[in-house]
Structures are given as structure tokens and as C-alpha cells.
Design a protein around this motif. Structure first.
Motif, PDB file in Angstrom:
ATOM      1  N   ALA A 421      64.732  26.448   9.029  1.00 18.11           N
ATOM      2  CA  ALA A 421      65.023  27.652   8.237  1.00 18.11           C
ATOM      3  C   ALA A 421      63.930  28.695   8.472  1.00 18.11           C
ATOM      4  O   ALA A 421      64.216  29.889   8.668  1.00 18.11           O
ATOM      5  CB  ALA A 421      65.113  27.291   6.761  1.00 18.11           C
ATOM      6  N   ALA A 422      62.683  28.244   8.482  1.00 18.17           N
ATOM      7  CA  ALA A 422      61.563  29.170   8.697  1.00 18.17           C
ATOM      8  C   ALA A 422      61.664  29.804  10.081  1.00 18.17           C
ATOM      9  O   ALA A 422      61.478  31.016  10.253  1.00 18.17           O
ATOM     10  CB  ALA A 422      60.246  28.410   8.548  1.00 18.17           C
ATOM     11  N   ARG A 423      61.983  28.997  11.063  1.00 22.31           N
ATOM     12  CA  ARG A 423      62.079  29.484  12.448  1.00 22.31           C
ATOM     13  C   ARG A 423      63.145  30.568  12.572  1.00 22.31           C
ATOM     14  O   ARG A 423      62.887  31.656  13.091  1.00 22.31           O
ATOM     15  CB  ARG A 423      62.424  28.295  13.362  1.00 22.31           C
ATOM     16  N   VAL A 424      64.338  30.258  12.060  1.00 22.23           N
ATOM     17  CA  VAL A 424      65.446  31.211  12.218  1.00 22.23           C
ATOM     18  C   VAL A 424      65.164  32.499  11.428  1.00 22.23           C
ATOM     19  O   VAL A 424      65.381  33.609  11.922  1.00 22.23           O
ATOM     20  CB  VAL A 424      66.783  30.558  11.781  1.00 22.23           C
ATOM     21  N   ALA A 425      64.637  32.351  10.228  1.00 21.17           N
ATOM     22  CA  ALA A 425      64.338  33.541   9.420  1.00 21.17           C
ATOM     23  C   ALA A 425      63.288  34.399  10.130  1.00 21.17           C
ATOM     24  O   ALA A 425      63.397  35.634  10.167  1.00 21.17           O
ATOM     25  CB  ALA A 425      63.854  33.128   8.031  1.00 21.17           C
ATOM     26  N   ALA A 426      62.287  33.759  10.714  1.00 25.04           N
ATOM     27  CA  ALA A 426      61.230  34.521  11.397  1.00 25.04           C
ATOM     28  C   ALA A 426      61.779  35.233  12.629  1.00 25.04           C
ATOM     29  O   ALA A 426      61.445  36.396  12.893  1.00 25.04           O
ATOM     30  CB  ALA A 426      60.085  33.589  11.779  1.00 25.04           C
ATOM     31  N   ILE A 427      62.651  34.547  13.385  1.00 25.24           N
ATOM     32  CA  ILE A 427      63.246  35.198  14.571  1.00 25.24           C
ATOM     33  C   ILE A 427      64.019  36.432  14.131  1.00 25.24           C
ATOM     34  O   ILE A 427      64.038  37.457  14.812  1.00 25.24           O
ATOM     35  CB  ILE A 427      64.162  34.208  15.327  1.00 25.24           C
ATOM     36  N   ARG A 428      64.618  36.374  12.952  1.00 28.73           N
ATOM     37  CA  ARG A 428      65.423  37.513  12.474  1.00 28.73           C
ATOM     38  C   ARG A 428      64.548  38.623  11.885  1.00 28.73           C
ATOM     39  O   ARG A 428      65.068  39.634  11.414  1.00 28.73           O
ATOM     40  CB  ARG A 428      66.437  37.010  11.438  1.00 28.73           C
ATOM     41  N   GLY A 429      63.256  38.410  11.879  1.00 29.07           N
ATOM     42  CA  GLY A 429      62.368  39.497  11.453  1.00 29.07           C
ATOM     43  C   GLY A 429      61.779  39.328  10.075  1.00 29.07           C
ATOM     44  O   GLY A 429      61.078  40.229   9.591  1.00 29.07           O
ATOM     45  N   ALA A 430      62.017  38.195   9.424  1.00 23.69           N
ATOM     46  CA  ALA A 430      61.445  38.004   8.084  1.00 23.69           C
ATOM     47  C   ALA A 430      59.964  37.638   8.184  1.00 23.69           C
ATOM     48  O   ALA A 430      59.523  37.067   9.176  1.00 23.69           O
ATOM     49  CB  ALA A 430      62.194  36.896   7.363  1.00 23.69           C
ATOM     50  N   LYS A 431      59.245  37.983   7.118  1.00 25.27           N
ATOM     51  CA  LYS A 431      57.905  37.401   6.962  1.00 25.27           C
ATOM     52  C   LYS A 431      58.151  36.064   6.260  1.00 25.27           C
ATOM     53  O   LYS A 431      58.840  36.021   5.232  1.00 25.27           O
ATOM     54  CB  LYS A 431      57.057  38.322   6.080  1.00 25.27           C
ATOM     55  N   VAL A 432      57.641  34.987   6.825  1.00 25.76           N
ATOM     56  CA  VAL A 432      57.973  33.670   6.272  1.00 25.76           C
ATOM     57  C   VAL A 432      56.709  32.924   5.855  1.00 25.76           C
ATOM     58  O   VAL A 432      55.720  32.895   6.597  1.00 25.76           O
ATOM     59  CB  VAL A 432      58.741  32.812   7.307  1.00 25.76           C
TER      60      VAL A 432
END
Ligand SMILES: Cc1cc2nc3c(=O)[nH]c(=O)nc-3n(C[C@H](O)[C@H](O)[C@H](O)COP(=O)(O)O)c2cc1C
Ligand code: SF4
Length: 705
Positions: A421-432
Motif C-alpha cells: 500500500a505504501a509503495r503504490v501510494a508513493a508512486i502515485r505521488g503521496a507523502k507516505v
């Protein structure tokens, strides 16, 4: 840019006149996405993704030359009529548009032509064999699986026809006509399937071919059908058109099966007939016993020796397959043991492998973990799914959209679900921010690599991705409301895993009864492990191991645990699911006398079937006593009492490990709901689904944040 490695793997090559940009091929793998034999958009998306990822040549999943006759599925490519040419052309065009090359695999399925059985036709064979297959492994399959296994045959019983001269002339012609259509559609090469127990391979094998006419007996006679097919194809498509032949380097579990030496001699005959390359695979006579030997080997580079022998007997290129990872593949190429390598499951897990390697990004390649989830679906005539790659057979989800506004996402739990979840969110531009209670990332996945070493690849990859994407990781941190509130997130993803309890029976809370979590803590030396069951010596060993850093490496724990482990001589494992069965084997390998008590009628149920079959066989070989339908009644210091049917029995154990009692646990998520922040739950915390469930649910939640 980082230095590019894998020079042998990335060097251009050639099969006949066909130039290939590197040495990596996608071997044939049924995606079962065709509609009544017609190539579908899903097939095109699947193969195009692998070609676009840099694979030099993609070979399509096996297609039937005389479809539906001799076919194994209605969802496989059909080559039996000119009406199939436009669909194949669409596929070829799509592959060429991304700079790839396309090969199609041509087959007659012989004794596994399920569509023949479904349609009431006999299956074509060289000889009828009396031996009944050993189906004992299926006792661990519930009715739903047994029905799934009968999908392609529609539950009908197979009948057989021994091929006569007319049949064989027809087969040869069907191959030739299929090759003509494939070439006309703009496909760059064909592969003749003469392996894996299909018609041509059964002729080649003394084990299946008991004939005494010109098609049986000597190797020359047994290879005749394949050679005649090659020659007939060459007449139709021209001498220059590349024709690959796939052979079994070995037939596991078959008396009189092909040996590597025989395969090599057959390969030489097939070269003489006009073939342009040999692809060396292997097969098992009884898939229910030996599927993880062939055709889907469990060991990295398992067919290396067979490939080397073939290479010594032919002058045309030789293609190696069998858990080919880039390192071993590059080495084999450098040593001249083969000319190309096929990476099957590894390219299902990550279609971009070649491009990543070319860019010096080997560590970013998402690893295959050898779990057999993909191929299990083929047994049910379904579409493969991949435990680690949710985009398999649904390429649209591989495209991750950028977030419209930058969000701060807090992920709680550093197991596979949390990391994904962290990986995908970060790829999408989120700060995780990723919060993990333990001292390292991986959660139960880290522990599972002790019993299942291939899982280490996934731990390493996810950890590397977390670092690469600059995700903030808070280790040894309890995700309290205060900690989360202080981070002020826009979204919370809870991936804290399942709850593992103790059996509610007399003696269930005795000190020598360990949950999986406690055992994990003891073996890996995690600080918060409950050490109540350890002797003084045990505490000393764990403390010393921890302070020397010996318990930080799974490899080291695996080898140290051969000398010492915090469990007694006799172990009872309660629960014969995925964890229980693998743990039992691990303990038995380390000299423990193990009994597994499974409450249900089936062992190893959450494992994909081929892996389950092997796990049961291996555990049994190691002397593990497997008891099905066993409900635990009570536990005392030396034994576990259980009921099976009307009677009660006793299993001796000075350590009891509880691998059952696993339940989803949404308690943390529930306690956060009133914070006014969206909370979503993934992985075992929401539904116990192990690695596949964790990766898929996490990917879905994170791609929709
Ligand atoms: C889902 C799946 C379907 C397969 N279907 C075929 C097939 O249609 N024809 C074939 O020759 N081999 C088939 N195979 C075997 C692969 O081509 C390959 O030889 C095997 O997976 C071993 O390579 P790997 O260890 O790199 O996965 C299949 C494998 C998988 C995983
Ligand atoms: S499902 Fe498992 S074995 Fe198949 S490709 Fe994915 S990780 Fe590999």
C-alpha cells in the motif's frame, strides 16, 4: 545512470534469420483469455506488456492446431481456420508496434485434449496405457476444486484412440496449415510443442509410446512424428522461417521416460529435420505428485544440466527455462550452456524485467515467489492470477494514476500489505509514513521466508522499494491514536495482520503452547517475544544471538536453527494450513518429531494446489504425521488429546505450536474511525488471504486513494 550489468543477457541474438534484441524470451503460458479460440484484447494487452517491457520475443500460450479437435481449452488460441488470422494479426501488430517479436506455440494436446473429451471425441495417443494415475493428492482438495478440475472436460470420462497412419498424416498437415496461418498473420516465429505430455512428446517418449511400427521403438522412430511435422511446416512456410521445438529434457516419475541423453539425441534429429532452435523444458508423468519438478520447477535453474547436454549435441540455438533468474541466466549464457533463456513466472510477476535490468535497476524487479497461484487457475481452465502482480490478466490496473492533490497517507503495519500500500501510494505521488510496531519491516512475511526461502525475494524487493521511494518508516512504533493524529494524515491504511489466538481447551494456555507470533519472536529474537517457554540456556542463546546480530538474517537463522531451536524434540502443530504444513516440514528437517492436527478434512488448503501436493508429500517423507479431521480436546505437558470421529487419541508433544485460530483483526481500524479521517483496512486484517490477499487488497486500496 547506474552501470548496466548482465551483458550476456542483454546481448542481441538470432534464431534463424530473426534478430532478437536480447536473450530473454517469454515462454508459452496459457492465459486462457481467448474467446472460442479467437485472440482477445486481454491476450493482446498481456503479451504487449511483456514485449514493451523489453522481452526479446514473446511466445504465446499453447494453441491448438486443429482446434477444437486436440484442444485443451476453448480459451486457448485456435489455428484451425483462416477466420482466426485477423485476430492473430492484431496481436502481431501490437507486439511489433512496441518493438517486440512474436512467436506462437502450436500444439496437439493428445492425451490431455480436454475439449475432445467434453465433445465426446476420443483423445489421440500413440498407445493405450493401462496404468491408472495416482490421484491420492486430491484428497486434500475440497469439492469446489474437484469440480473446477473437471471444467474443461465437463466432467466426462476420457476415451482414447491409438493414432493410425491416416491420423498421423492428418496431424502433420494440421501443424503445417496452422503454421501457414500464423505466418500469414505476420507472426515472426513458431514453436512446436513437443513437450509436457502432449501428442508429439508422447510419441517421443518410450514410456508412452509402445508401438512397434515406424512411429515407435527406436529413438529415430519415436522422433519421426516431430521431425515430419518440422519438415511439413518448412515446406509450407519456407526454410528461413524460424521454427523452435520444445522438448522435455527429462520426464519425472515415468518408467522409461525420456532421459537427458535421449533428448539430446532427439534434438539432433530434429535439427536435421530443419528446426532452428530447441527449447529444453521437462515434464512430470503424474502432475499430482511431481508438478513442482516439471513442467514448473521449484528450484532455480533446475533444468540446467539437461540444457547443457542438448547444447553439446546441436548447432542451432538452445533455449533454457526453469526458474531462470537474471543472475543464473547470465552465467549460463556466458558459459555457453545455452543461447537464450525463457523466464516464465518471473515475467508474469514483472513484465518490465528486461528494461529494468538494462537501466541498471535489477533490484526494482518484482520477484516471483514460486507460489504456484498462477498456474493453479489453469487446472480449473481459468485465467492465471499472480500473487504479487495484481495486473496479471488485467493489465489496466498496472497503470497507476497520479494523485490529483498530494496527500499524506499513513500506513500502519510493515508486512506485505502495508508495504505494498505504501509503495503504490508513493508512486502515485503521496507523502507516505509507514508505522511498524516491530524492529524491522516484513511482518509475518519476514518469518515465512525461514520456511519458504523464495519469500525472501519479496521482503527484499518491498524493502528496497520503500527505500527507493523515500517513504518515511517509523520502526518500533506503536500506532496509537496520538501518534497517528500527530502525523495529521489525509488517509489511513491499516495493515496490521491477523489475530493469532490459543485454542480454548483445557491446557491451551500452558507455557509450552506457542502461537505463531510467539514462536516467531523466539526464533527471530524479536524484543517483544514472550520467552516464558524458554529454558535458561534458551534465553542465553536468544540473547546472545540477538546481541551478535545473528538473528537479523533469515539465511543465518535457517542454518543456526539446525543446531538449536527453542522447541522441544516432539512438536505438535495445531492447524494444517499453509503455515502449519510448512512449519512442520521445517521442524522435521531439524530433527523434530512432528504431528500436525488439522481440524478440517484437507491439509494445506490455502496453498495453491501444486504447492500443496508437494508440501504434503515432502512433510510425509520427512516423517511428519498428518492427521486430518482432528479436533483438539485438551493439552497437557507432554501431549495433545484430540478427537477424530468417535474416538480420542493422543499426540506427544513437549512443544505445541498453534497455527490455526487465525482471524482478521480490525480492532485498530475500528478504534480510529472517529478521528474523522478515512480509514481502510487491507491484508489479513480484513480477510485472511496470505501474500496474495495482502498484495491484491493493498494494491486496490492504494490505487484508488
Ligand atoms: C500459468 C502457466 C501456464 C503455462 N502454460 C504453458 C503452455 O501453454 N505451454 C508450455 O509449453 N508451457 C507452459 N507453461 C510452462 C512455462 O512455459 C515454463 O516452462 C515454466 O513455467 C517454467 O518456467 P519458469 O520457472 O520461468 O516459470 C506454463 C506455465 C505457467 C506458469
Ligand atoms: S503467482 Fe506466484 S508463482 Fe505465479 S508468477 Fe506470481 S509469484 Fe510467481
Amino acid at each position: 545512470m547506474a552501470e548496466t550489468q548482465f551483458n550476456a543477457l542483454l546481448a542481441p541474438g538470432r534464431i534463424a534469420g530473426l534478430k532478437l534484441s536480447n536473450r530473454v524470451l517469454l515462454p508459452a503460458m496459457d492465459m486462457n483469455l481467448c474467446v472460442e479460440g479467437e485472440i482477445s484484447d486481454g491476450e493482446i494487452a498481456h503479451y504487449t506488456a511483456r514485449a514493451a517491457g523489453g522481452t526479446a520475443m514473446v511466445i504465446t500460450g499453447t494453441g491448438a492446431v486443429a482446434w477444437p479437435v486436440g484442444a485443451t481449452s476453448r480459451h486457448q488460441p485456435a489455428f484451425s481456420d483462416d477466420r482466426f488470422i485477423p485476430g492473430i494479426r492484431r496481436l502481431a501488430d501490437s507486439i511489433h508496434a512496441v518493438g517486440g517479436t512474436l512467436c506462437m506455440q502450436l500444439c496437439h494436446h493428445g492425451k490431455t485434449a480436454s475439449v475432445d473429451t467434453a465433445d465426446g471425441r476420443p483423445q489421440l495417443v500413440p498407445s493405450v496405457l493401462d496404468a491408472k494415475p495416482d490421484l491420492s493428492a486430491l484428497r486434500d482438495s475440497p469439492m469446489s476444486e474437484l469440480m473446477g478440475l473437471a471444467t474443461a472436460t465437463q466432467g466426462k470420462k476420457a476415451s482414447y484412440k491409438v493414432a493410425d497412419e491416416d491420423d498421423l498424416a492428418w496431424v502433420i498437415d494440421q501443424f503445417a496449415q496452422a503454421a501457414r496461418r500464423v505466418k500469414e498473420a505476420g507472426v515472426d516465429a513458431i514453436e512446436i510443442h513437443a513437450a509436457h505430455g502432449y501428442l508429439l512428446s508422447t510419441f517421443l517418449s518410450r514410456g508412452y509410446n509402445k508401438r512397434d511400427d515406424r512411429w515407435g521403438g527406436s529413438l529415430e522412430n519415436r522422433a519421426r512424428l516431430t521431425c515430419e511435422v518440422v519438415k511439413a511446416i518448412k515446406v509450407v512456410v519456407g526454410a528461413d522461417y524460424p521454427v523452435i521445438v520444445r522438448l522435455n529434457g527429462f520426464e519425472f516419475g515415468l518408467e522409461d521416460g525420456l532421459t537427458p541423453d535421449e533428448t539430446a539425441r532427439a534434438a539432433a534429429l530434429i535439427e536435421e529435420a530443419g528446426a532452428d532452435a530447441i527449447h529444453v523444458s521437462a515434464n512430470a508423468h503424474n502432475p499430482f505428485a511431481d508438478f513442482t519438478q516439471g513442467p514448473l520447477p521449484a528450484e532455480v535453474g533446475q533444468y540446467r544440466e539437461y540444457t547443457k547436454i542438448v547444447k553439446q549435441h546441436v548447432t542451432i540455438p538452445v533455449i533454457a527455462v526453469g526458474r531462470m533468474l537474471p543472475e543464473i541466466a547470465d552465467e549460463m549464457l556466458q558459459l555457453g550452456e545455452c543461447d537464450f533463456v525463457s523466464m516464465g513466472r518471473q515475467l508474469l510477476a514483472d513484465p518490465d524485467l528486461v528494461n529494468k535490468i538494462r537501466e541498471g535497476q535489477r533490484k526494482t524487479v518484482r520477484p516471483c515467489i514460486n507460489c504456484y497461484v498462477c498456474v493453479e487457475q489453469n487446472f480449473f481452465d481459468g485465467n492465471p492470477k499472480c500473487a504479487v502482480n495484481p495486473a496479471l490478466c488485467n493489465e489496466s490496473v498496472a497503470v497507476l494514476s497520479s494523485m490529483t492533490s498530494a496527500k499524506h497517507v499513513v500506513v500502519v503495519g510493515g508486512g506485505p500489505g502495508g508495504m505494498e500500500a505504501a509503495r503504490v501510494a508513493a508512486i502515485r505521488g503521496a507523502k507516505v509514513t509507514l508505522i511498524e510496531k516491530g524492529a524491522r519491516l516484513g511482518g509475518t512475511l519476514w518469518f515465512s521466508q525461514l520456511t519458504t526461502p523464495a519469500n525472501q525475494l519479496l521482503v527484499d524487493w518491498l524493502t528496497h522499494e520503500i527505500e527507493r521511494l523515500n517513504i518515511d518508516v517509523l520502526l518500533s512504533t506503536e500506532a496509537t491514536r496520538e501518534v497517528i493524529q500527530a502525523l495529521n494524515p489525509d488517509d489511513i491504511v491499516v495493515a496490521t495482520g491477523a489475530r493469532r489466538g490459543l485454542p480454548e481447551v483445557p491446557g491451551g494456555a500452558l507455557p509450552h503452547v506457542l502461537t505463531g507470533d510467539v514462536l516467531r519472536g523466539l526464533i527471530t529474537g524479536e524484543k517483544d517475544a514472550d520467552s516464558r517457554s524458554l529454558s535458561f540456556l534458551g534465553k542465553l542463546v536468544v540473547t546472545a544471538g540477538r546481541s551478535l546480530g545473528l538473528l537479523n538474517s533469515a539465511d543465518r537463522i535457517r542454518s543456526l536453527s539446525k543446531a538449536w531451536m527453542p522447541v522441544g524434540k516432539r512438536v505438535v502443530v495445531i492447524g494444517g494450513g499453509l503455515v502449519g504444513l510448512e512449519l512442520a516440514e521445517y521442524l522435521a528437517e531439524r530433527g523434530r518429531l512432528v504431528t500436525v492436527l488439522e481440524e478440517g478434512p484437507h491439509m494445506g488448503l490455502p496453498m495453491a494446489m501444486p504447492r500443496r501436493w508437494t508440501a504434503v508429500i515432502k512433510a510425509t517423507k520427512h516423517g511428519v504425521v498428518l492427521v486430518r479431521d482432528a479436533s483438539v480436546v485438551s493439552i497437557d505437558k507432554v501431549s495433545v488429546r484430540y478427537r477424530s470421529g468417535e474416538d480420542e487419541f493422543e499426540a506427544h508433544g513437549d512443544t505445541v505450536v498453534v497455527a490455526s485460530q487465525v482471524e482478521p483483526d480490525t480492532s485498530l481500524a475500528d478504534s480510529l474511525r472517529d478521528l474523522g479521517i478515512r480509514v481502510q483496512v487491507v491484508g489479513d486484517a480484513v480477510t485472511v488471504g496470505y501474500i496474495e490477499g495482502a498484495m491484491h487488497t493493498a494494491h486496490k486500496v492504494a490505487r484508488e486513494l
